[in-house]
Scaffold this active site. Structure first.
Site, PDB file in Angstrom:
ATOM      1  N   GLU A   1     -36.801  20.425  24.687  1.00 21.51           N
ATOM      2  CA  GLU A   1     -37.273  20.345  23.304  1.00 21.51           C
ATOM      3  C   GLU A   1     -38.342  19.277  23.242  1.00 21.51           C
ATOM      4  O   GLU A   1     -39.146  19.708  22.335  1.00 21.51           O
ATOM      5  CB  GLU A   1     -35.818  19.933  22.599  1.00 21.51           C
ATOM      6  CG  GLU A   1     -35.854  19.769  21.270  1.00 21.51           C
ATOM      7  CD  GLU A   1     -34.628  19.174  20.550  1.00 21.51           C
ATOM      8  OE1 GLU A   1     -33.491  19.650  21.123  1.00 21.51           O
ATOM      9  OE2 GLU A   1     -34.660  18.397  19.840  1.00 21.51           O
TER      10      GLU A   1
ATOM     11  N   LYS B   1     -27.323  19.740  28.787  1.00 20.56           N
ATOM     12  CA  LYS B   1     -27.592  19.440  27.481  1.00 20.56           C
ATOM     13  C   LYS B   1     -28.993  18.448  27.548  1.00 20.56           C
ATOM     14  O   LYS B   1     -29.803  18.438  26.462  1.00 20.56           O
ATOM     15  CB  LYS B   1     -26.542  18.746  26.732  1.00 20.56           C
ATOM     16  CG  LYS B   1     -26.743  18.313  25.211  1.00 20.56           C
ATOM     17  CD  LYS B   1     -27.521  19.373  24.314  1.00 20.56           C
ATOM     18  CE  LYS B   1     -27.616  18.843  23.004  1.00 20.56           C
ATOM     19  NZ  LYS B   1     -28.027  17.675  22.387  1.00 20.56           N
TER      20      LYS B   1
ATOM     21  N   HIS C   1     -31.991  20.299  28.243  1.00 17.40           N
ATOM     22  CA  HIS C   1     -32.244  21.157  27.082  1.00 17.40           C
ATOM     23  C   HIS C   1     -33.044  20.103  26.015  1.00 17.40           C
ATOM     24  O   HIS C   1     -34.112  20.556  25.759  1.00 17.40           O
ATOM     25  CB  HIS C   1     -30.906  21.529  26.514  1.00 17.40           C
ATOM     26  CG  HIS C   1     -31.108  21.809  24.903  1.00 17.40           C
ATOM     27  ND1 HIS C   1     -31.323  21.085  23.990  1.00 17.40           N
ATOM     28  CD2 HIS C   1     -31.229  23.176  24.204  1.00 17.40           C
ATOM     29  CE1 HIS C   1     -31.431  21.671  22.712  1.00 17.40           C
ATOM     30  NE2 HIS C   1     -31.244  22.853  23.017  1.00 17.40           N
ATOM     31  N   ASN C   2     -32.742  19.031  25.960  1.00 19.33           N
ATOM     32  CA  ASN C   2     -33.257  18.023  24.919  1.00 19.33           C
ATOM     33  C   ASN C   2     -34.788  17.627  25.486  1.00 19.33           C
ATOM     34  O   ASN C   2     -35.544  17.614  24.704  1.00 19.33           O
ATOM     35  CB  ASN C   2     -32.662  16.672  24.719  1.00 19.33           C
ATOM     36  CG  ASN C   2     -31.236  16.775  23.999  1.00 19.33           C
ATOM     37  OD1 ASN C   2     -30.858  18.196  23.534  1.00 19.33           O
ATOM     38  ND2 ASN C   2     -30.947  15.982  23.212  1.00 19.33           N
TER      39      ASN C   2
ATOM     40  N   SER D   1     -25.705  21.551  20.849  1.00 22.73           N
ATOM     41  CA  SER D   1     -27.092  21.442  20.087  1.00 22.73           C
ATOM     42  C   SER D   1     -26.910  22.263  18.795  1.00 22.73           C
ATOM     43  O   SER D   1     -26.352  23.151  18.897  1.00 22.73           O
ATOM     44  CB  SER D   1     -28.125  22.087  21.064  1.00 22.73           C
ATOM     45  OG  SER D   1     -29.341  22.013  20.318  1.00 22.73           O
TER      46      SER D   1
END
Ligand code: ATR
Length: 473
Positions: A192, A185, A188-189, A131
């Protein structure tokens, strides 16, 4: 033939791939560079060849021949079929013990499959979430590698070197086996997405409830970046809102079409959360809000629908701005608490043993959600590794408790003024649901038993019960 000199290879030299290849070269590694079409390889060497030691590889055979053993290749192509195709090409020229790293946004279940099938051929595989966008790739991203410990031992130190560094610690750590890196990940997105939706709602409230000019709202975000909200996304929100369109002289945000795109990682996060049974309401609302914004036909048709009687704006604008800040922070805490719940559920489901404190540590720099408050998350898990919810860590409990009245005022005001705040609202409902002593789920159980004999449990006795419900007499 000359003996191979490259310590790592990068194949797929679009923006992310060429920036990460440059990052390795700038850190002193000799880097073999390869791309399906040679033009990108030549452009990289022409434009940036002076930054370090690049070895031009025209074919996959050249690529393999350029690499010291065990060979290490980082794949930076589109997720999906392209990744499978490139893995196959590399596997054909690599030998047992060599290592393939997929740095794309792969779906974690694909990573699990690829790792298993390459292991059968004696090749080591790592699925690494990366990222940080273009800039992160060049200057230091946050890297989330998953795979066998043996693979990590062979490439981890190099990845740690090129990753972002915060307080002397690299934003890269071994996440766990097979798909764990791409799984975290993905979440994480998702976080976000939630973060950006919450920021959007805060902005919309200032615009619609307080009628503030865009530039002034930008100034508020700039000031918020000196509070507990300090983060990359808050910082760039101030920049985006300050941008003036050269053609019209209007704030640029006012000439951008208000339909949000998505590439799919938010949707994957929510699908996985549904399968795991974890309520990630903040992330889900963010994904759906993007979908609603892009539902042009429905939006056009619905534009004249009644709003009902709307309440007047808040009397004290400054106080309301402060309420929005508190509501934003509390909702953000909820989004992270939910995301970390999903990570621990995924970790249990797949036996990954992900360390949430270590994860918070590597999200402090490099990545899009980097924020001051990840230090608090790291501390919370360092103190209590088995924390059942981030909301129960003293710091977060206090933060939410001290913002709760503001949070309720913001959600209530939005409702009475007709301003949609799906993420603020659902986060508050999640909080109230979680802390409630009794939930209407008891009634749901009664209904299920009534129409389908699904049985229920009693609060005062063990076992399953079924009632012969009587209809209205
Ligand atoms: P961009 O960032 O330019 O949009 P992209 O279209 O996502 O890049 O493609 C990223 C990389 O994947 C490119 O390096 C591309 O190679 P080309 O430059 O030759 O197009 C690479 N790529 C995509 N599909 C591929 C495939 N099936 N095999 C090998 N490389 C592939």
């Amino acid at each position: 033939a000359p003996s191979p000199t490259a310590q790592i290879g990068v194949t797929g030299l679009a923006v992310m791939g060429s920036n990460i290849a440059r990052n390795f070269a700038r850190n002193g590694y000799s880097v073999a560079v390869h791309n399906r079409s040679i033009a990108k390889t030549d452009a990289l060497i022409a434009d940036h060849g002076g930054e370090g030691n690049f070895v031009r590889a025209e074919t996959m055979a050249d690529f393999a021949a350029a690499l010291q053993r065990p060979r290490r290749a980082l794949i930076m192509v589109q997720a999906g079929d392209a990744t499978d195709a490139v893995i196959e090409e590399i596997a054909a020229v690599f030998e047992p013990g060599d290592i393939i790293i997929d740095g794309g946004n792969a779906l974690y279940t694909d990573t699990i499959r690829r790792e298993a099938s390459l292991a059968e051929r004696g090749l080591l595989f790592i699925g690494a979430g990366i990222s940080g966008g273009e800039e992160g790739a060049l200057l230091g991203p946050s890297i989330m590698p998953g795979g066998p410990a043996e693979s990590y031992a062979a490439v981890g130190p190099m990845l740690e070197k090129v990753a972002a560094q915060v307080d002397g610690e690299p934003c890269c750590t071994h996440i766990g086996p097979d798909g764990s890196g791409h799984f975290v990940k993905m979440v994480h997105n998702g976080i976000e997405y939630a973060d950006m939706q919450l920021i959007g709602e805060a902005y919309d409230l200032m615009r619609k409830a307080l009628d503030m000019p865009v530039a002034e709202i930008g100034t508020v975000f700039k000031a918020w970046n000196d509070t507990e909200l300090a983060s990359y996304l808050i910082e760039i929100t101030a920049d985006v809102l300050a941008q003036v369109d050269a053609a019209t002289g209007k704030p640029l945000v006012d000439v951008i079409v208000d339909e949000a795109g998505q590439k799919g990682t938010g949707r994957w996060t929510v699908k996985s959360a549904l399968d795991l049974g974890i309520p990630v309401t903040g992330i889900a609302e963010a994904v759906f809000a993007r979908a609603l914004s892009s539902s042009r036909t429905q939006r056009d048709a619905a534009a004249g629908l009644a709003a009902g009687t709307l309440a007047p704006p808040p009397a004290d604008a400054a106080a309301f701005i402060d309420d929005i800040r508190a509501a934003l922070y509390a909702s953000k805490v909820i989004a992270y608490a939910q995301g970390f719940d999903q990570i621990s559920a995924g970790s249990r489901e797949y036996g990954w043993n992900v360390n949430p404190g270590a994860l918070a540590t590597i999200w402090r720099g490099g990545c899009i959600i980097r924020a001051q408050f990840l230090n608090r998350i790291r501390e919370a898990y360092q103190e209590h590794p088995e924390l059942p919810s981030l909301l129960l860590a003293p710091y977060f409990r206090d933060a939410v408790e001290s913002g709760i009245d503001s949070w309720r005022r913001v959600v209530a005001t939005a409702a009475t003024m007709g301003i949609p705040v799906p993420a603020f609202g659902s986060s508050l409902a999640y909080y109230d649901g979680l802390r409630a002593e009794r939930l209407p789920a008891a009634l749901t159980q009664g209904l299920r038993d009534y129409f389908g004999a699904h049985t229920y449990r009693r609060i005062d006795a063990e076992g399953s019960f079924h009632t012969l419900w009587s209809s209205d007499r």
